[in-house]
Design an enzyme around this catalytic site. Structure first.
Site, PDB file in Angstrom:
ATOM      1  NE  ARG A  75       7.320  -5.896 -14.021  1.00  0.00           N
ATOM      2  CZ  ARG A  75       8.501  -6.400 -14.416  1.00  0.00           C
ATOM      3  NH1 ARG A  75       9.511  -5.608 -14.662  1.00  0.00           N
ATOM      4  NH2 ARG A  75       8.673  -7.693 -14.525  1.00  0.00           N
ATOM      5  CE  LYS A 118      13.553 -13.173 -16.924  1.00  0.00           C
ATOM      6  NZ  LYS A 118      14.597 -13.001 -17.939  1.00  0.00           N
ATOM      7  CD  GLU A 133      19.814 -12.132 -16.242  1.00  0.00           C
ATOM      8  OE1 GLU A 133      19.092 -11.256 -15.743  1.00  0.00           O
ATOM      9  OE2 GLU A 133      20.644 -12.804 -15.596  1.00  0.00           O
TER      10      GLU A 133
HETATM   11  P1  ATP Z   1      11.758 -10.680 -14.378  1.00  0.00           P
HETATM   12  O1  ATP Z   1      11.623  -9.466 -13.510  1.00  0.00           O
HETATM   13  O2  ATP Z   1      10.501 -11.452 -14.559  1.00  0.00           O
HETATM   14  O3  ATP Z   1      12.932 -11.550 -14.053  1.00  0.00           O
HETATM   15  P2  ATP Z   1      13.242  -9.214 -16.270  1.00  0.00           P
HETATM   16  O4  ATP Z   1      12.778  -7.860 -16.537  1.00  0.00           O
HETATM   17  O5  ATP Z   1      14.422  -9.333 -15.375  1.00  0.00           O
HETATM   18  O6  ATP Z   1      12.019 -10.085 -15.835  1.00  0.00           O
HETATM   19  P3  ATP Z   1      14.523  -9.574 -18.752  1.00  0.00           P
HETATM   20  O7  ATP Z   1      14.928 -10.830 -19.410  1.00  0.00           O
HETATM   21  O8  ATP Z   1      15.570  -8.656 -18.281  1.00  0.00           O
HETATM   22  O9  ATP Z   1      13.571  -9.993 -17.580  1.00  0.00           O
HETATM   23  O10 ATP Z   1      13.491  -8.804 -19.667  1.00  0.00           O
HETATM   24  C1  ATP Z   1      13.728  -8.501 -21.003  1.00  0.00           C
HETATM   25  C2  ATP Z   1      12.911  -7.302 -21.393  1.00  0.00           C
HETATM   26  O11 ATP Z   1      11.518  -7.564 -21.172  1.00  0.00           O
HETATM   27  C3  ATP Z   1      13.283  -6.100 -20.581  1.00  0.00           C
HETATM   28  O12 ATP Z   1      13.432  -5.007 -21.450  1.00  0.00           O
HETATM   29  C4  ATP Z   1      12.119  -5.897 -19.660  1.00  0.00           C
HETATM   30  O13 ATP Z   1      11.928  -4.549 -19.411  1.00  0.00           O
HETATM   31  C5  ATP Z   1      10.958  -6.505 -20.431  1.00  0.00           C
HETATM   32  N1  ATP Z   1       9.950  -7.021 -19.513  1.00  0.00           N
HETATM   33  C6  ATP Z   1      10.125  -7.921 -18.537  1.00  0.00           C
HETATM   34  N2  ATP Z   1       8.991  -8.116 -17.853  1.00  0.00           N
HETATM   35  C7  ATP Z   1       8.060  -7.314 -18.412  1.00  0.00           C
HETATM   36  C8  ATP Z   1       6.678  -7.040 -18.150  1.00  0.00           C
HETATM   37  N3  ATP Z   1       6.015  -7.658 -17.172  1.00  0.00           N
HETATM   38  N4  ATP Z   1       6.039  -6.152 -18.937  1.00  0.00           N
HETATM   39  C9  ATP Z   1       6.696  -5.531 -19.933  1.00  0.00           C
HETATM   40  N5  ATP Z   1       7.984  -5.740 -20.229  1.00  0.00           N
HETATM   41  C10 ATP Z   1       8.675  -6.607 -19.477  1.00  0.00           C
HETATM   42 MG    MG Z   2      16.003  -7.730 -16.272  1.00  0.00          MG
END
Ligand code: ATP
Ligand code: MG
Length: 570
Positions: free
Chosen positions: A267, A277, A42
């Site tokens: 994760r 984020k 995102e």
């Molecule tokens: P945050 O929780 O930090 O806002 P998010 O998961 O909402 O992160 P996205 O932009 O949706 O952020 O993430 C893009 C991809 O990266 C998703 O498929 C998510 O599963 C993966 N991802 C995000 N954080 C991690 C992590 N700590 N370890 C592994 N994969 C991750």
């Molecule tokens: Mg997400």
């Protein structure tokens, strides 16, 4: 032959569970032999090391199985998303070494199709417009132990729902006044299945579609459709989406469309850092760091600026593997991967961070010698360079003790040490500031017979110091970093305080006046090296023509290597 079989089964053993699924699918022909993954960020922030894990996994699997991987922006929430983030994400994915070719995709390009799918659901009697507000919806949802209640609007006719959704889209209703909900089961033990909201009214400008839309799809509705539209085979996401999978499957099944398989993995969490984020944004906005690319940030841009290599991040992601249960990885493991890579690649340079002036009394005034120095003892191919030696030098303050404790083998009055690539020198005098008593200068003598650093008579010294020639060295600023947080788990806080109370006040130390050998004079931001005995460093973009700024990427002490060694012994 037997050897071959062994290798094959060993290889099998080391497959992670996602590779096992893919290999089974390839064997049964489930996806016609295709492997098509996606990385779906995102665009509401910069990418962090957790995302790097997901990038390596998705692009890596595609590479490994001759498949393809999309870079898809999951841009369904207009409020938090910006083009700046889109650009930074593209830069980071490329820098990590992955190529989406012509598959740069945006969920917002599917808004019309997603909406039409919602209409299809309404026509099938599987979705309804609800007038309850957010708070009421929450209240009606029930809890883990009590079932939810049906909304009074749940049984609206298909015609009425169609009329309302059309008017929602047309902008007839204010934000938050109505939502579209999937009609599933308010008594489901899985709360996600209790008639989840799939569309909301939001009169907000979108970074790509502008004011074209005032209804936006919710994640659970949008994500599966994005995967379906792109004909993804394996939709890999993190564990917290495990209990969203029934909903993912429900939506695609009810629509009767192409249906990828969602697979969840753990994760990445790292000690001494936070990875959400929302928190990273807060650190930036409140000025706890200088920006998303502050070298202390766990962001990919921060690590790049700090001097981490893409290879080291990829190696790290590979080494930690893929699991189905959450765990926290020691940040020392990441630093270990950085050292391993830089050890092979980084040219060695001499620099003095906390200078102490040394005058070589018996060295001819005005004489300069160009001495041979090896660029990388790990790689003869990296060649050698010349370093100027003259009468006045700088060494590290730490490398001298007037009154040396036991086991301190560096320079002290009357003691002889080696200056790297140069000569043996002996300290003969210590000059102090009359007022403060602070040591301001040392006087030494050198032995001309030890040129290059060896004594022909075979006598030994117990230490070798780095140095620079005062007249030739370049002045630079050095920034030393420590972990951003002082606790392995920054979320472990005293009652009433938050993770920011665990910020490490000593995470940045700036040394404004350091001296570096002249070979670095033309270096540009991003150039990396090892300052001998001090660590790996990288030129920062803050450098100007007159003054180089160096970030310490990582120190030389490898705590992870020690842990690993101890584990192997057991
Ligand atoms: P945050 O929780 O930090 O806002 P998010 O998961 O909402 O992160 P996205 O932009 O949706 O952020 O993430 C893009 C991809 O990266 C998703 O498929 C998510 O599963 C993966 N991802 C995000 N954080 C991690 C992590 N700590 N370890 C592994 N994969 C991750
Ligand atoms: Mg997400």
């Amino acid at each position: 032959m037997e050897d071959l079989v062994m290798t094959k089964s060993e290889e099998k053993l080391s497959l992670n569970f996602i590779q096992e699924i893919i290999e089974e699918d390839l064997r049964t022909g489930k996806w016609d032999g295709r492997v098509h993954t996606r990385f779906p960020p995102e665009p509401n922030g910069y990418l962090h090391i957790g995302h790097a894990k997901s990038i390596c996994l998705n692009f890596g699997l595609a590479e490994q199985y001759n498949g393809i991987c999309n870079l898809r922006f999951d841009d369904t929430n207009p409020i938090k998303e910006e083009d700046e983030y889109v650009e930074s994400i593209k830069e980071d994915v490329s820098w990590l070494g992955f190529d989406w070719e012509d598959r740069l995709l945006f969920a917002s390009d599917y808004f019309e199709q997603m909406y039409q799918y919602a209409v299809q659901l309404v026509k099938a009697g599987k979705a309804y417009v609800d007038d309850l507000n957010a708070e009421q919806i929450r209240e009606y949802r029930g809890t883990l132990t009590t079932p939810g209640r049906n909304s009074p609007h749940r049984d609206r006719s298909i015609e009425e729902n169609l009329d309302l959704i059309t008017r929602m889209r047309a902008g007839d209703f204010p934000d938050g006044s109505r939502v579209l909900r999937a009609k599933i089961d308010m008594a489901s033990p899985n709360l996600n299945m209790r008639d989840p909201v799939i569309y909301r009214i939001l009169k907000a400008s979108h970074h790509r579609t502008g004011d074209e839309w005032c209804v936006y799809p919710m994640y659970d509705w949008a994500h599966g459709l994005e995967d379906s539209i792109e004909r993804i085979t394996h939709s890999i996401c993190t564990l917290e989406f495990e209990n969203h999978r029934p909903l993912y499957d429900w939506c695609l099944r009810e629509l009767g469309v192409y249906h990828p398989q969602q697979i969840e993995f753990a994760r990445l969490e790292l000690t001494y850092t936070v990875m959400s984020k929302r928190r990273l944004l807060e650190l930036v906005q409140e000025g706890h760091v200088s920006g998303w690319d502050d070298p202390r940030m766990p962001t990919i841009s921060g690590m790049r600026r700090r001097g981490y290599t893409p290879e080291s991040i990829r190696n790290f992601c590979k080494a930690i593997g893929v699991a189905k249960f959450n765990s926290t990885i020691d940040i020392a493991r990441l630093e270990h991967a950085v050292r391993e890579d830089l050890n092979k690649k980084a040219p060695r340079v001499m620099a003095v961070l906390r200078p102490l002036r040394v005058v070589i009394d018996n060295y001819p005034e005005g004489q300069v010698e160009e001495l041979d120095a090896v660029n990388n003892p790990e790689d003869a191919g990296m060649g050698a360079r010349k370093v100027p030696f003259s009468r006045v030098l700088y060494i590290e303050q730490d490398d001298f003790r007037e009154d040396p404790p036991r086991k301190f083998f560096r320079l002290s009055p009357g003691r002889e040490v080696r200056l790297r690539y140069a000569y043996f020198v002996t300290c003969v005098d210590v000059v102090k500031d009359a007022q403060t008593g602070e040591i301001v200068e040392l006087h030494c003598t050198y032995d001309p017979a030890t040129r290059g650093g060896d004594a022909p008579d075979g006598r030994k010294v117990k230490s070798t110091l780095h140095w620079v020639s005062a007249d030739h060295a370049i002045e630079g600023e050095v920034r030393l970093y420590d972990h951003l947080f002082g606790k392995p788990n920054p979320d472990d806080v005293e009652t009433g305080s938050d993770y920011k109370s665990n910020l490490n006040p000593y995470s940045l130390e700036t040394l404004p006046s350091c001296w570096v050998e002249p070979s670095v004079v033309d270096w540009k931001p991003g150039s990396r090296c090892q300052f001998e005995r001090l660590g790996y460093f990288c030129v920062d973009p803050d450098s100007s023509d007159g003054k180089l700024v160096f970030n310490r990427t990582v120190s030389l002490r490898d705590t992870w290597a020690k842990i690993e060694k101890a584990q192997k012994k057991k």
